[in-house]
Scaffold this motif. Structure first.
Motif, PDB file in Angstrom:
ATOM      1  N   THR A  44       4.499  12.251  10.349  1.00 26.31           N
ATOM      2  CA  THR A  44       4.634  11.725   8.993  1.00 26.31           C
ATOM      3  C   THR A  44       3.544  12.288   8.083  1.00 26.31           C
ATOM      4  OG1 THR A  44       5.656   9.689   9.789  1.00 26.31           O
ATOM      5  CG2 THR A  44       4.647   9.618   7.599  1.00 26.31           C
ATOM      6  N   MET A  45       2.302  12.307   8.574  1.00 24.23           N
ATOM      7  CA  MET A  45       1.211  12.851   7.780  1.00 24.23           C
ATOM      8  C   MET A  45       1.334  14.362   7.631  1.00 24.23           C
ATOM      9  SD  MET A  45      -0.399  10.293   6.712  1.00 24.23           S
ATOM     10  CE  MET A  45      -1.910  10.971   6.037  1.00 24.23           C
ATOM     11  N   TRP A  65       3.087   3.953   8.081  1.00 21.20           N
ATOM     12  CA  TRP A  65       4.160   4.757   7.493  1.00 21.20           C
ATOM     13  C   TRP A  65       4.962   5.474   8.579  1.00 21.20           C
ATOM     14  CZ3 TRP A  65       6.363   4.400   3.040  1.00 21.20           C
ATOM     15  CH2 TRP A  65       5.667   3.859   1.954  1.00 21.20           C
ATOM     16  N   HIS A  66       4.286   5.932   9.611  1.00 23.16           N
ATOM     17  CA  HIS A  66       4.985   6.614  10.702  1.00 23.16           C
ATOM     18  C   HIS A  66       5.981   5.664  11.363  1.00 23.16           C
ATOM     19  CE1 HIS A  66       5.610   9.783  13.586  1.00 23.16           C
ATOM     20  NE2 HIS A  66       5.332   8.979  14.596  1.00 23.16           N
ATOM     21  N   GLN A  67       5.548   4.450  11.640  1.00 26.88           N
ATOM     22  CA  GLN A  67       6.439   3.460  12.246  1.00 26.88           C
ATOM     23  C   GLN A  67       7.601   3.115  11.318  1.00 26.88           C
ATOM     24  OE1 GLN A  67       4.659   0.056  14.218  1.00 26.88           O
ATOM     25  NE2 GLN A  67       2.725   1.146  14.475  1.00 26.88           N
ATOM     26  N   HIS A  85       0.836  -1.204   0.000  1.00 27.53           N
ATOM     27  CA  HIS A  85       0.000   0.000   0.000  1.00 27.53           C
ATOM     28  C   HIS A  85       0.870   1.254   0.000  1.00 27.53           C
ATOM     29  CE1 HIS A  85       0.570   1.227   4.304  1.00 27.53           C
ATOM     30  NE2 HIS A  85       0.830  -0.055   4.453  1.00 27.53           N
ATOM     31  N   ASN A  86       0.278   2.357  -0.418  1.00 25.93           N
ATOM     32  CA  ASN A  86       0.985   3.625  -0.459  1.00 25.93           C
ATOM     33  C   ASN A  86      -0.049   4.754  -0.387  1.00 25.93           C
ATOM     34  OD1 ASN A  86       3.092   5.545  -0.785  1.00 25.93           O
ATOM     35  ND2 ASN A  86       4.173   4.121  -2.137  1.00 25.93           N
ATOM     36  N   ILE A  87       0.427   5.973  -0.186  1.00 19.41           N
ATOM     37  CA  ILE A  87      -0.434   7.157  -0.208  1.00 19.41           C
ATOM     38  C   ILE A  87       0.146   8.117  -1.231  1.00 19.41           C
ATOM     39  CG2 ILE A  87      -1.413   9.062   1.130  1.00 19.41           C
ATOM     40  CD1 ILE A  87      -1.052   7.391   3.650  1.00 19.41           C
ATOM     41  N   MET A 102       4.121   9.011  -0.616  1.00 19.34           N
ATOM     42  CA  MET A 102       4.550   8.833   0.770  1.00 19.34           C
ATOM     43  C   MET A 102       5.916   8.161   0.836  1.00 19.34           C
ATOM     44  SD  MET A 102       3.924   9.352   3.960  1.00 19.34           S
ATOM     45  CE  MET A 102       2.190   9.588   4.299  1.00 19.34           C
ATOM     46  N   GLY A 103       6.115   7.102   0.054  1.00 20.49           N
ATOM     47  CA  GLY A 103       7.411   6.427   0.037  1.00 20.49           C
ATOM     48  C   GLY A 103       7.671   5.804  -1.318  1.00 20.49           C
TER      49      GLY A 103
END
Length: 228
Positions: free
Chosen positions: A47-48, A110-112, A6-8, A63-64
Motif C-alpha cells: 500500500t505504501m 490503510w493496508h488492512q 486520519h489520512n495520508i 491515500m484514500g
C-alpha cells in the motif's frame, strides 16, 4: 474528513479549507519532506509502495478518498505527541519517534483496509461470474457446456464454481439446470402448443423416453398425462 479520522496526503504546495460543524475542532498534521517520507517508507508494505509510486509521478496524492477511523492505538500516539513533556533535543527525538510510529500505524491500517476492500471486490466479482454461469447455462440449454468448459467461459476454477454456485442458488450447477429444464417443460406442456417429443429435443434431452422418465420422477405424472 470527519471526527476521529486520519489520512495520508502528499502535495507540493496546496491550500485547504476546513468547514467545522462544531465550535471547537482540533486537527493534527505531521509533515515529512518528500525525501524523508520516501526514505522512511522504502521497503514497507504494498500500500505504501503504491502511494510512493504515485508520489514519484509528481501529482498530489491522497491515500484514500474516504478517511479511516483512528483506532485506539493511533489516538494514544496522538495524545503522546500532544502531551509531550520533554524539552530541547529529547523533545525532537521523542516527536520524531512518535511521528514515525504514527506513520507505521497508519500504513498498517490503510493496508488492512485496502486488503478488506479487495476481498469484498473479489466476492462481488465471484457472484457476478456465478450469475453469468447460470445465464450461460439457460441460454445454452439445448447443448449445455461441461463443468470444465463452463468454468473456463466464466473465468473461475471448477472447485470455486461448484462451491459458489451451491452457496448462491442452494443447488449444484447441473441440479439447477435439471430443475430449470423441467420447469420449462411443464410450462410448455400446460400451454399445449408443443408435443412431448418436440419439448424433449428442444430442452436437450437424449430422447422423449428419457424426458418422460425424468419428468415423472419430478412431478409424479407423465408428460403426456399433464398435456391432456
Amino acid at each position: 474528513m470527519q471526527d476521529q479520522q486520519h489520512n495520508i496526503i502528499y502535495a507540493n504546495g496546496y491550500m485547504n479549507t476546513f468547514e467545522n460543524k462544531s465550535l471547537d475542532a482540533e486537527n493534527l498534521s505531521i509533515e515529512f519532506s518528500r525525501e524523508a517520507f520516501l526514505q522512511l517508507t522504502e521497503g514497507s508494505n504494498d500500500t505504501m509502495k503504491r502511494f510512493a509510486d504515485r508520489l514519484m509521478a509528481g501529482g498530489p496524492v491522497v491515500m484514500g478518498i474516504q478517511s479511516l477511523p483512528a483506532n485506539a492505538t493511533i489516538q494514544r500516539v496522538i495524545q503522546d505527541i500532544i502531551q509531550c513533556n520533554f524539552t530541547g533535543h529529547l523533545k525532537k527525538l521523542f516527536l520524531l519517534s512518535k511521528s514515525i510510529e504514527l506513520l507505521v500505524l497508519q500504513a498498517d491500517a490503510w493496508h488492512q483496509a485496502f486488503q478488506f476492500r479487495e476481498r469484498q471486490q473479489y466476492k462481488r466479482d465471484d457472484v457476478e461470474r456465478i450469475h453469468y454461469a447460470r445465464e450461460y447455462l439457460i441460454n445454452n440449454i439445448e447443448m449445455p457446456p461441461s463443468l470444465s468448459e463452463l468454468s473456463r467461459i466464466v473465468g473461475i476454477n471448477e472447485f470455486k464454481l461448484k462451491k459458489k454456485f451451491k452457496e448462491e442458488f442452494n443447488t449444484t450447477v447441473f441440479g439447477y439446470l435439471a430443475d430449470y429444464r423441467l420447469g420449462m417443460a411443464r410450462s410448455f406442456l400446460e400451454e399445449g402448443n408443443k408435443s412431448v417429443g418436440d419439448i424433449a429435443y428442444e430442452l436437450g434431452y437424449s430422447s422423449p423416453q428419457h424426458f418422460s422418465a425424468v419428468f415423472r420422477k419430478k412431478f409424479g405424472v407423465a408428460p403426456s398425462e399433464l398435456k391432456k
